[in-house]
Write an enzyme that holds these catalytic residues in place. Structure first.
Site, PDB file in Angstrom:
ATOM      1  N   GLU A   1       0.819  -1.210   0.000  1.00 22.67           N
ATOM      2  CA  GLU A   1       0.000   0.000   0.000  1.00 22.67           C
ATOM      3  C   GLU A   1       0.859   1.269   0.000  1.00 22.67           C
ATOM      4  OE1 GLU A   1      -4.127  -1.253   1.973  1.00 22.67           O
ATOM      5  OE2 GLU A   1      -2.552  -0.947   3.451  1.00 22.67           O
TER       6      GLU A   1
ATOM      7  N   CYS B   1       3.328   8.504   1.368  1.00 21.26           N
ATOM      8  CA  CYS B   1       3.853   7.549   2.342  1.00 21.26           C
ATOM      9  C   CYS B   1       4.097   6.238   1.594  1.00 21.26           C
ATOM     10  CB  CYS B   1       2.809   7.393   3.447  1.00 21.26           C
ATOM     11  SG  CYS B   1       3.307   6.263   4.720  1.00 21.26           S
TER      12      CYS B   1
ATOM     13  N   CYS C   1       6.368  -7.118   7.373  1.00 17.50           N
ATOM     14  CA  CYS C   1       7.518  -6.601   8.130  1.00 17.50           C
ATOM     15  C   CYS C   1       8.043  -7.746   8.978  1.00 17.50           C
ATOM     16  CB  CYS C   1       7.088  -5.434   9.021  1.00 17.50           C
ATOM     17  SG  CYS C   1       8.478  -4.602   9.836  1.00 17.50           S
TER      18      CYS C   1
ATOM     19  N   CYS D   1       6.315  -4.968  16.119  1.00 15.99           N
ATOM     20  CA  CYS D   1       5.914  -3.923  17.069  1.00 15.99           C
ATOM     21  C   CYS D   1       4.444  -4.174  17.410  1.00 15.99           C
ATOM     22  CB  CYS D   1       6.125  -2.537  16.467  1.00 15.99           C
ATOM     23  SG  CYS D   1       7.833  -2.305  15.917  1.00 15.99           S
TER      24      CYS D   1
ATOM     25  N   CYS E   1       1.357  -2.121  15.871  1.00 13.64           N
ATOM     26  CA  CYS E   1       1.372  -1.845  14.431  1.00 13.64           C
ATOM     27  C   CYS E   1       0.707  -2.980  13.648  1.00 13.64           C
ATOM     28  CB  CYS E   1       2.824  -1.673  13.972  1.00 13.64           C
ATOM     29  SG  CYS E   1       2.984  -1.543  12.182  1.00 13.64           S
TER      30      CYS E   1
ATOM     31  N   CYS F   1      -1.231   5.966   9.908  1.00 11.99           N
ATOM     32  CA  CYS F   1       0.019   5.328  10.367  1.00 11.99           C
ATOM     33  C   CYS F   1      -0.280   4.006  11.041  1.00 11.99           C
ATOM     34  CB  CYS F   1       0.678   6.149  11.473  1.00 11.99           C
ATOM     35  SG  CYS F   1       1.261   7.716  11.002  1.00 11.99           S
TER      36      CYS F   1
HETATM   37  N1  SAH Z   1       9.063   0.494  10.013  1.00 15.23           N
HETATM   38  C1  SAH Z   1       9.297   1.884  10.103  1.00 15.23           C
HETATM   39  C2  SAH Z   1       8.425   2.724   9.188  1.00 15.23           C
HETATM   40  C3  SAH Z   1       6.978   2.351   9.058  1.00 15.23           C
HETATM   41  S1  SAH Z   1       5.907   2.652  10.403  1.00 15.23           S
HETATM   42  C4  SAH Z   1       9.171   2.339  11.524  1.00 15.23           C
HETATM   43  O1  SAH Z   1       8.724   1.561  12.366  1.00 15.23           O
HETATM   44  O2  SAH Z   1       9.551   3.478  11.800  1.00 15.23           O
HETATM   45  C5  SAH Z   1       5.609   4.417  10.355  1.00 15.23           C
HETATM   46  C6  SAH Z   1       5.251   4.998  11.744  1.00 15.23           C
HETATM   47  O3  SAH Z   1       3.921   4.606  12.163  1.00 15.23           O
HETATM   48  C7  SAH Z   1       6.188   4.521  12.828  1.00 15.23           C
HETATM   49  O4  SAH Z   1       6.552   5.572  13.674  1.00 15.23           O
HETATM   50  C8  SAH Z   1       5.321   3.536  13.572  1.00 15.23           C
HETATM   51  O5  SAH Z   1       5.801   3.313  14.856  1.00 15.23           O
HETATM   52  C9  SAH Z   1       3.983   4.211  13.528  1.00 15.23           C
HETATM   53  N2  SAH Z   1       2.853   3.331  13.831  1.00 15.23           N
HETATM   54  C10 SAH Z   1       2.785   1.999  13.676  1.00 15.23           C
HETATM   55  N3  SAH Z   1       1.561   1.542  14.058  1.00 15.23           N
HETATM   56  C11 SAH Z   1       0.850   2.612  14.466  1.00 15.23           C
HETATM   57  C12 SAH Z   1      -0.492   2.801  14.930  1.00 15.23           C
HETATM   58  N4  SAH Z   1      -1.319   1.784  15.031  1.00 15.23           N
HETATM   59  N5  SAH Z   1      -0.889   4.050  15.237  1.00 15.23           N
HETATM   60  C13 SAH Z   1      -0.055   5.098  15.082  1.00 15.23           C
HETATM   61  N6  SAH Z   1       1.214   4.995  14.626  1.00 15.23           N
HETATM   62  C14 SAH Z   1       1.663   3.762  14.324  1.00 15.23           C
HETATM   63 FE1  SF4 Z   2       7.524  -2.952  11.156  1.00 21.26          FE
HETATM   64 FE2  SF4 Z   2       5.333  -1.697  12.029  1.00 21.26          FE
HETATM   65 FE3  SF4 Z   2       7.416  -1.994  13.662  1.00 21.26          FE
HETATM   66 FE4  SF4 Z   2       7.584  -0.276  11.605  1.00 21.26          FE
HETATM   67  S1  SF4 Z   2       6.196  -0.117  13.372  1.00 21.26           S
HETATM   68  S2  SF4 Z   2       9.133  -1.794  12.241  1.00 21.26           S
HETATM   69  S3  SF4 Z   2       6.354  -1.385  10.067  1.00 21.26           S
HETATM   70  S4  SF4 Z   2       6.171  -3.661  12.785  1.00 21.26           S
END
Ligand code: SAH
Ligand code: SF4
Length: 409
Positions: free
Chosen positions: A130, A143, A150, A154, A157, A388
């Site tokens: 996406e 974006c 991934c 996390c 996420c 995000c």
């Molecule tokens: N993998 C990279 C980039 C993609 S995530 C990273 O982790 O930085 C982009 C941003 O969205 C990151 O700061 C991540 O922590 C945040 N993010 C992930 N899940 C989220 C959620 N459910 N609500 C708000 N931000 C989120």
């Molecule tokens: Fe991967 Fe989501 Fe963690 Fe970014 S925030 S490193 S996309 S699992």
């Protein structure tokens, strides 16, 4: 293109992303190489392999670069400053085809999300990822995804719940920018759709953030090639100050990001203590806060005009106390930094809730008083699951047995 489904948020049931159609069965890959996503040197080599004489390579590469990235053409026939014979020779060997747009969703707030399908690489299946466009006053941010799924997990996420399928190639990363510019009318010869807000300097895609699916620093080479193409002054020509790479904290790659890409850095911090960060961003167990912040302090080119962005997702009752706000400010002391508080964006099955609005404001107050300006990020495109951390595609990893079956056939 006829198969494109454009979904307006108001007319659209909020489909959980897991309901997207599954990836189709194997197709023959027919891998014609693309000229998109090649470095200038690699483009030169490709032209040489097509019989372009040595002394013409630089000129031809420059011409093609202009057609691909400045004008956005998808057909060699349009490259009218080259002979028919050369265009024919290139068309026989190479493709300029864009990935298929499976869906285009348009949020009530103007955010657009594309689900793109990329053809198989080797013995794989097509994969989907996406890309999200966020129009704002004065800028339009794209974006971009770096991986399908991934490998990190996390806990807040949505992408983290999808297993890692594969890295996107440089071509596929650049293609996300090209598709967005096609669809927005952001190339010189394509009409801008009526009603589109054209941010400053007349371009719709004025900023790129590597904040889509995946961890960009686990796909360093492809992300680097793609971002250097995006920054090249003869093509897409985005200033490196308008390109941001976000990482969960792959510490050894941070100095190389600064030295080799020179783009802006964002760090997904989310916690100020190792025990909590170990839980939220498990890669912290490998590279804990002290090492991460050390790498940030040493980031090449850092100054008050070029700050690192620290992202902090607001999770109710988990990381949102005012004591943590104070600790955040203390930890970042001495690093030229911006702080971005991200209200948690929910997704089906998530175990967290977004902090109360008053709490986010109180947290922001502490951060503001320490000299960081308006740090709360407005959620965009939540109605189409484009915010995000809400991105996820239905692509799955090919099982070993399937892979072997294809390789043998
Ligand atoms: N993998 C990279 C980039 C993609 S995530 C990273 O982790 O930085 C982009 C941003 O969205 C990151 O700061 C991540 O922590 C945040 N993010 C992930 N899940 C989220 C959620 N459910 N609500 C708000 N931000 C989120
Ligand atoms: Fe991967 Fe989501 Fe963690 Fe970014 S925030 S490193 S996309 S699992």
């Amino acid at each position: 293109m006829q198969r494109l489904r454009v979904l307006e948020a108001s007319a659209m049931p909020a489909l959980p992303l897991t309901d997207l159609p599954p990836a189709p069965p194997f197709e023959a890959t027919g891998e014609t190489p693309s000229l998109v996503g090649l470095t200038r040197a690699a483009l030169g080599d490709a032209l040489q392999s097509a019989g372009v004489p040595e002394r013409q390579i630089r000129m031809r590469a420059s011409q093609i670069w202009h057609w691909l990235y400045f004008r956005g053409v998808t057909d060699f026939a349009a490259m009218t400053n080259m002979s028919k014979a050369l265009r024919g020779a290139l068309a026989e060997r190479f493709t300029l085809t864009r990935p298929e747009i499976v869906t285009e969703q348009i949020s009530e707030d103007g955010t657009r999300k594309w689900l793109l399908r990329f053809p198989p690489r080797g013995a794989g299946r097509p994969v989907e990822a996406e890309t999200v466009y966020i129009p704002e006053e004065g800028r339009g941010t794209l974006c971009v995804s770096s991986q399908v799924g991934c490998s990190l997990t996390c806990t807040f996420c949505h992408t983290g719940t999808q297993r890692m399928v594969r890295n996107l190639t440089a071509e596929e990363i650049v293609a996300q920018i090209l598709v967005a510019r096609d669809r927005l009318g952001d190339f010189p010869d394509i009409a801008t759709p009526q009603g589109a807000v054209v941010p400053s300097e007349g371009r719709l895609v004025s900023n790129v953030v590597m904040m889509g699916m995946g961890e960009p620093l686990y796909n360093f080479d492809n992300v680097k090639d793609a971002l250097l193409i995006a920054a090249d002054g003869e093509g897409i020509a985005l200033s490196k100050r308008r390109i941001t790479l976000s990482t969960s904290g792959i510490v050894p790659m941070i100095p190389r990001t600064g030295a080799e890409m020179g783009v802006m850095l964002a760090i997904s911090l989310h916690a100020v203590r190792d025990d909590l960060r170990d839980e939220l961003v498990p890669i912290n167990k490998k590279w804990p806060l002290a090492e991460l912040l050390e790498a940030c302090r040493a980031y090449p080119g850092l100054s008050n005009a070029r700050r690192i962005t620290f992202e902090y997702v607001m999770l109710k009752g988990v990381n949102d106390s005012l004591a943590e706000a104070k600790e955040l400010v203390r930890l970042l002391k001495g690093i030229p930094a911006k702080i971005n508080l991200i209200p948690f964006n929910p997704w089906p099955g998530a175990r967290y809730e977004c902090s109360e609005w008053e709490r986010i404001e109180a947290f922001a107050d502490v951060v503001n008083r320490a000299g960081y300006a308006s740090p709360i990020r407005t959620p965009r495109g939540r109605d189409i699951f484009a915010a995000c951390g809400q991105l996820k595609s239905a692509s799955e990893r090919v099982r070993k047995r399937e892979r072997e079956a294809v390789a043998a056939s």
